[in-house]
Design an enzyme around this catalytic site. Structure first.
Site, PDB file in Angstrom:
ATOM      1  N   MET A   1      10.497  -1.552  -8.597  1.00  0.00           N
ATOM      2  CA  MET A   1      10.028  -0.171  -8.731  1.00  0.00           C
ATOM      3  C   MET A   1       8.816   0.036  -7.816  1.00  0.00           C
ATOM      4  O   MET A   1       7.695  -0.335  -8.158  1.00  0.00           O
ATOM      5  CB  MET A   1       9.634   0.088 -10.188  1.00  0.00           C
ATOM      6  CG  MET A   1       8.975   1.432 -10.406  1.00  0.00           C
ATOM      7  SD  MET A   1       8.558   1.745 -12.114  1.00  0.00           S
ATOM      8  CE  MET A   1       7.348   0.482 -12.465  1.00  0.00           C
ATOM      9  N   PRO A   2       9.030   0.586  -6.648  1.00  0.00           N
ATOM     10  CA  PRO A   2       7.885   0.827  -5.757  1.00  0.00           C
ATOM     11  C   PRO A   2       6.903   1.815  -6.383  1.00  0.00           C
ATOM     12  O   PRO A   2       7.304   2.773  -7.053  1.00  0.00           O
ATOM     13  CB  PRO A   2       8.509   1.411  -4.492  1.00  0.00           C
ATOM     14  CG  PRO A   2       9.947   1.062  -4.569  1.00  0.00           C
ATOM     15  CD  PRO A   2      10.293   0.989  -6.012  1.00  0.00           C
ATOM     16  N   PHE A   3       5.639   1.565  -6.126  1.00  0.00           N
ATOM     17  CA  PHE A   3       4.576   2.345  -6.739  1.00  0.00           C
ATOM     18  C   PHE A   3       3.522   2.603  -5.663  1.00  0.00           C
ATOM     19  O   PHE A   3       2.969   1.669  -5.098  1.00  0.00           O
ATOM     20  CB  PHE A   3       3.974   1.501  -7.870  1.00  0.00           C
ATOM     21  CG  PHE A   3       3.337   2.284  -8.961  1.00  0.00           C
ATOM     22  CD1 PHE A   3       4.009   2.525 -10.151  1.00  0.00           C
ATOM     23  CD2 PHE A   3       2.051   2.776  -8.821  1.00  0.00           C
ATOM     24  CE1 PHE A   3       3.415   3.238 -11.176  1.00  0.00           C
ATOM     25  CE2 PHE A   3       1.454   3.490  -9.838  1.00  0.00           C
ATOM     26  CZ  PHE A   3       2.139   3.723 -11.019  1.00  0.00           C
ATOM     27  N   LEU A  39      10.953   5.574  -7.076  1.00  0.00           N
ATOM     28  CA  LEU A  39       9.618   5.564  -6.471  1.00  0.00           C
ATOM     29  C   LEU A  39       8.621   6.391  -7.284  1.00  0.00           C
ATOM     30  O   LEU A  39       8.871   7.554  -7.602  1.00  0.00           O
ATOM     31  CB  LEU A  39       9.695   6.124  -5.043  1.00  0.00           C
ATOM     32  CG  LEU A  39       8.342   6.222  -4.330  1.00  0.00           C
ATOM     33  CD1 LEU A  39       7.795   4.837  -4.035  1.00  0.00           C
ATOM     34  CD2 LEU A  39       8.461   7.033  -3.066  1.00  0.00           C
ATOM     35  N   HIS A  40       7.518   5.774  -7.594  1.00  0.00           N
ATOM     36  CA  HIS A  40       6.426   6.476  -8.283  1.00  0.00           C
ATOM     37  C   HIS A  40       5.282   6.700  -7.307  1.00  0.00           C
ATOM     38  O   HIS A  40       4.911   5.788  -6.567  1.00  0.00           O
ATOM     39  CB  HIS A  40       5.907   5.651  -9.460  1.00  0.00           C
ATOM     40  CG  HIS A  40       6.917   5.448 -10.536  1.00  0.00           C
ATOM     41  ND1 HIS A  40       6.819   6.031 -11.768  1.00  0.00           N
ATOM     42  CD2 HIS A  40       8.071   4.739 -10.541  1.00  0.00           C
ATOM     43  CE1 HIS A  40       7.854   5.686 -12.498  1.00  0.00           C
ATOM     44  NE2 HIS A  40       8.641   4.895 -11.782  1.00  0.00           N
TER      45      HIS A  40
END
Ligand SMILES: O=C(O)/C=C/C=C(\O)C(=O)O
Length: 78
Positions: A1-3, A39-40
């Site tokens: 989960m890219p942040f 993406l967050h």
């Protein structure tokens, strides 16, 4: 989960932040092969009075004093 976390001064409009989140998401999808649904992007906004660089608070930085003086003068119609 890219942040992705953005640390910046407070003061941008919701529209600016909306566009920023879109632009960061597009960049992460196009340049880092991220899936947009995963993406967050989180924006942390800090008051200039709580931000220091080179030992000087943001509110005390010369360029900000000049910008604030210009904004104050414009508001007063000078
Ligand atoms: O440290 C500086 O000189 C400027 C910082 C500016 C920001 O953090 C901003 O514009 O949000």
């Amino acid at each position: 989960m890219p942040f992705v976390i953005v640390e910046m001064w407070e003061g941008r409009t919701v529209e600016q932040k909306r566009n920023l989140v879109r632009a960061i998401t597009d960049a992460m999808v196009n340049e880092a092969a991220c899936k947009p649904d995963h993406l967050h992007v989180v924006i942390h906004e800090t008051p200039k009075a709580s931000w220091g660089r080179a030992g000087v608070l943001g509110i005390d930085m010369q360029e900000n004093k000049q910008a604030q003086a210009a904004a104050d003068a414009e508001e007063k119609g000078q």
